[in-house]
Motif scaffolding. Structure first.
Motif, PDB file in Angstrom:
ATOM      1  N   PHE A 141      88.472  80.469  -6.885  1.00 29.86           N
ATOM      2  CA  PHE A 141      87.561  79.715  -7.736  1.00 29.86           C
ATOM      3  C   PHE A 141      87.421  80.391  -9.099  1.00 29.86           C
ATOM      4  O   PHE A 141      87.353  79.707 -10.132  1.00 29.86           O
ATOM      5  CB  PHE A 141      86.187  79.562  -7.088  1.00 29.86           C
ATOM      6  CG  PHE A 141      85.308  78.598  -7.853  1.00 29.86           C
ATOM      7  CD1 PHE A 141      85.494  77.230  -7.733  1.00 29.86           C
ATOM      8  CD2 PHE A 141      84.332  79.066  -8.704  1.00 29.86           C
ATOM      9  CE1 PHE A 141      84.718  76.334  -8.450  1.00 29.86           C
ATOM     10  CE2 PHE A 141      83.540  78.182  -9.429  1.00 29.86           C
ATOM     11  CZ  PHE A 141      83.732  76.815  -9.301  1.00 29.86           C
ATOM     12  N   ALA A 186      90.404  79.372 -10.990  1.00 28.68           N
ATOM     13  CA  ALA A 186      90.309  77.971 -11.400  1.00 28.68           C
ATOM     14  C   ALA A 186      89.406  77.814 -12.618  1.00 28.68           C
ATOM     15  O   ALA A 186      89.732  77.072 -13.557  1.00 28.68           O
ATOM     16  CB  ALA A 186      89.796  77.115 -10.239  1.00 28.68           C
ATOM     17  N   GLU A 187      88.286  78.497 -12.620  1.00 28.54           N
ATOM     18  CA  GLU A 187      87.384  78.405 -13.779  1.00 28.54           C
ATOM     19  C   GLU A 187      88.060  78.918 -15.048  1.00 28.54           C
ATOM     20  O   GLU A 187      87.944  78.303 -16.118  1.00 28.54           O
ATOM     21  CB  GLU A 187      86.107  79.197 -13.516  1.00 28.54           C
ATOM     22  CG  GLU A 187      85.091  78.472 -12.674  1.00 28.54           C
ATOM     23  CD  GLU A 187      83.694  79.030 -12.881  1.00 28.54           C
ATOM     24  OE1 GLU A 187      82.822  78.276 -13.364  1.00 28.54           O
ATOM     25  OE2 GLU A 187      83.490  80.211 -12.569  1.00 28.54           O
ATOM     26  N   VAL A 215      90.822  76.323 -16.129  1.00 28.92           N
ATOM     27  CA  VAL A 215      90.248  75.098 -16.688  1.00 28.92           C
ATOM     28  C   VAL A 215      89.696  75.375 -18.083  1.00 28.92           C
ATOM     29  O   VAL A 215      89.870  74.564 -19.004  1.00 28.92           O
ATOM     30  CB  VAL A 215      89.164  74.526 -15.759  1.00 28.92           C
ATOM     31  CG1 VAL A 215      88.348  73.450 -16.464  1.00 28.92           C
ATOM     32  CG2 VAL A 215      89.808  73.940 -14.499  1.00 28.92           C
ATOM     33  N   GLN A 268      85.484  69.543 -16.174  1.00 33.44           N
ATOM     34  CA  GLN A 268      84.771  69.513 -14.899  1.00 33.44           C
ATOM     35  C   GLN A 268      85.495  68.654 -13.866  1.00 33.44           C
ATOM     36  O   GLN A 268      85.501  68.978 -12.676  1.00 33.44           O
ATOM     37  CB  GLN A 268      83.341  69.029 -15.105  1.00 33.44           C
ATOM     38  CG  GLN A 268      82.446  70.010 -15.822  1.00 33.44           C
ATOM     39  CD  GLN A 268      82.345  71.342 -15.082  1.00 33.44           C
ATOM     40  OE1 GLN A 268      81.921  71.395 -13.926  1.00 33.44           O
ATOM     41  NE2 GLN A 268      82.752  72.426 -15.734  1.00 33.44           N
ATOM     42  N   LEU A 306      88.244  70.849 -12.624  1.00 29.77           N
ATOM     43  CA  LEU A 306      87.715  71.885 -11.744  1.00 29.77           C
ATOM     44  C   LEU A 306      87.373  71.311 -10.374  1.00 29.77           C
ATOM     45  O   LEU A 306      87.583  71.969  -9.342  1.00 29.77           O
ATOM     46  CB  LEU A 306      86.492  72.530 -12.379  1.00 29.77           C
ATOM     47  CG  LEU A 306      85.921  73.760 -11.678  1.00 29.77           C
ATOM     48  CD1 LEU A 306      86.964  74.863 -11.554  1.00 29.77           C
ATOM     49  CD2 LEU A 306      84.697  74.288 -12.423  1.00 29.77           C
ATOM     50  N   GLN A 307      86.874  70.082 -10.355  1.00 35.17           N
ATOM     51  CA  GLN A 307      86.569  69.444  -9.075  1.00 35.17           C
ATOM     52  C   GLN A 307      87.833  69.253  -8.243  1.00 35.17           C
ATOM     53  O   GLN A 307      87.847  69.514  -7.036  1.00 35.17           O
ATOM     54  CB  GLN A 307      85.886  68.098  -9.311  1.00 35.17           C
ATOM     55  CG  GLN A 307      85.515  67.372  -8.016  1.00 35.17           C
ATOM     56  CD  GLN A 307      84.862  66.018  -8.276  1.00 35.17           C
ATOM     57  OE1 GLN A 307      85.106  65.388  -9.308  1.00 35.17           O
ATOM     58  NE2 GLN A 307      84.031  65.571  -7.357  1.00 35.17           N
TER      59      GLN A 307
END
Length: 227
Positions: free
Chosen positions: A156, A159-160, A163, A178, A181-182
């Motif tokens: 995660f 991923a942040e 993104v 967002q 990210l989802q």
């Protein structure tokens, strides 16, 4: 294990490790995404989202996350030989100068941060570079995390950062970021299960286009990121 069953200190430790505010410099790297944007391979929300999903499933799940899962066990068992072998594998499989720079710089920065909480950390890393996944595994093991939870936090956090890089490099709006990210968050649990199922010594590092774009990025005319 249900993350809600984690001890509060362990859960908070993993949230801290996954935070973009962790002073390891992850925000300065795009991991060749900026070069993919420049090449027209990730120049919109759908394309950039698909690129990152592929990177998660084809690169991280088979390599970095698999090493992380094994390294958490290695640190928990104080298996110095296993840790050293995993660290060497990580460094040997970084295909470009930028990828080597990233994993070494982030590993060193995380070790510096770890000294604040674990004064014995430098001794534990004697003889190691260390690579970022191996250093992250040390921090997660010290927090009391199991391999699965450590991989979820690492993925995660990755991923942040990716993104955020896409929002700047494509560029995209915050809502698009967002949504991306989802998509990644929904795919992370399966990628983590794949990673922790990889037998010791069977991790893989084979992402030719990622390596090519990373090498191209080194001489890219205009860029925002270090990789």
């Amino acid at each position: 294990m249900n993350p809600l069953a984690l001890a509060p200190a362990t859960l908070l430790g993993l949230i801290w490790l996954a935070s973009p505010a962790l002073p390891v410099g992850g925000f300065s790297y795009s991991e060749a995404l900026e070069a993919a944007v420049d090449a027209g391979l990730a120049d919109g929300e759908p394309q950039a989202g698909a690129w990152l999903l592929d990177q998660l499933q084809l690169s991280l799940a088979r390599g970095d996350l698999a090493v992380l899962a094994q390294a958490v066990d290695g640190w928990a068992q104080a298996d110095a030989a296993r840790i050293a072998a995993l660290d060497r594998w990580m460094l040997c499989t970084r295909e470009s100068a930028e990828f080597v720079l990233q994993t070494e710089q982030m590993g060193r920065s995380l070790l510096e941060w770890l000294k604040l909480q674990h004064p014995d950390a430098p001794a534990a890393f004697a003889g190691l570079a260390p690579s970022y996944p191996v250093a992250f595994a040390f921090a997660a093991a010290r927090a009391g995390a199991a391999p699965r939870e450590a991989c979820l936090a690492y993925a995660f956090g990755w991923a942040e950062n990716m993104v955020a890089a896409a929002v700047k490099a494509v560029p995209l709006g915050q809502s698009a970021g967002q949504r991306m990210l989802q998509r990644l968050a929904q795919a992370i649990p399966a990628a983590v299960e794949q990673a922790i199922a990889v037998p010791a010594g069977a991790q893989q590092a084979f992402a030719p286009m990622l390596a090519i774009l990373s090498a191209r990025h080194e001489t890219q005319y205009s860029r925002l990121f270090r990789s």
